[in-house]
Design an enzyme around this catalytic site. Structure first.
Site: not given
Length: 275
Positions: A154, A167
């Protein structure tokens, strides 16, 4: 003829969103694709996860287009579940050529409010789940003398982001893992690379719990409310990319024999602000 005729691919988190797009593209190039997904809810995830109907629909889409695909329910948080997935692949096909480690979840919280359960689910899914799948895939690829491993990280794995400490940690860790794997399999005919997408138009993003993070002043924010907030995040002032944009990066790595240990950012220009 496709570049993957006769090959076998596994895609995790394949029932919908990015995973489905990757699976469809691999099948279009001739691969037999094993679509793996948890098809169950995880308590700490604030949006609905995929269902068995989503997974079956993804397989049906591939088969309707003339491709070959099967579905396997898999929880990447479980070593046993992952082992069963790859044992089934080996028993049925006798080979594995491509792994797209895509399974992932997202949730928002400031670090001092992240519970042990939230942390564990995030790390076990996004990072340890990728590790388990890669660990199981490498011996099969070594046996065949060929392999393409692509992990989906990501933009949050390249820079810090508020409310995403767990995350970001999982996605940063995935990059380090894959770079290490690339070194370890460099002489075995196997490549290992990472794609780092920006915000992608999938159910992980397009849900009210995410909209509330970006529009905290609204009780029930809508897509229209959140859209300009997302657009403001990127230099291009575009709110997000479609899953197929990420798939193009995945397929580059699948087709590249001499690129390994690399990170490709599909990020609407945000990488221009990073060293």
């Amino acid at each position: 003829m496709g570049m993957l005729d006769g090959r076998v691919a596994v895609v995790t988190g394949a029932a919908r969103g990015q995973g489905r797009a990757h699976a469809v593209a691999l099948a279009a190039e001739g691969a037999t694709v094993v679509l793996a997904d948890i098809v169950d809810q995880i308590a700490t995830v604030p949006y609905p996860l995929s269902t068995r109907a989503d997974l079956d629909e993804a397989v049906a889409e591939i088969c309707a287009a003339g491709g070959s695909a099967i579905a396997v329910e898999t929880d990447v948080r479980s070593s046993e579940s992952v082992r069963e997935l790859f044992d089934q692949v080996d028993a049925r096909f006798g080979r594995l050529d491509v792994l797209v480690a895509n399974a992932g979840i997202c949730a928002f919280s400031e670090v001092d409010a992240i519970s042990d359960e939230m942390w564990s689910d995030m790390i076990e899914t996004n990072l340890a789940g990728g590790f388990r799948c890669i660990r199981a895939a490498v011996p099969l690829m070594k046996r065949g003398g060929f392999g393409r491993i692509v992990a989906i990280s990501s933009g949050a794995g390249r820079g810090g982001m508020r409310n995403l400490g767990h995350y970001s940690a999982s996605k940063w860790g995935l990059i380090g893992l894959v770079k290490t794997v690339a070194l370890e399999v460099a002489t075995a005919g196997i490549t290992a690379n990472v794609v780092c997408p920006t915000t992608v138009a999938t159910p992980m993003v397009l849900n009210e719990s995410t909209f509330r993070i970006f529009c905290p002043e609204l009780e029930h924010p809508t897509l229209e409310d959140a859209l300009p907030r997302f657009a403001g995040l990127s230099p291009m002032r575009v709110p997000w990319v479609e899953p197929e944009e990420v798939t193009r990066a995945v397929m580059y790595f699948v087709g590249a024999a001499h690129t390994s240990g690399a990170v490709l950012e599909v990020d609407l220009g945000s990488s221009a602000n990073r060293t």
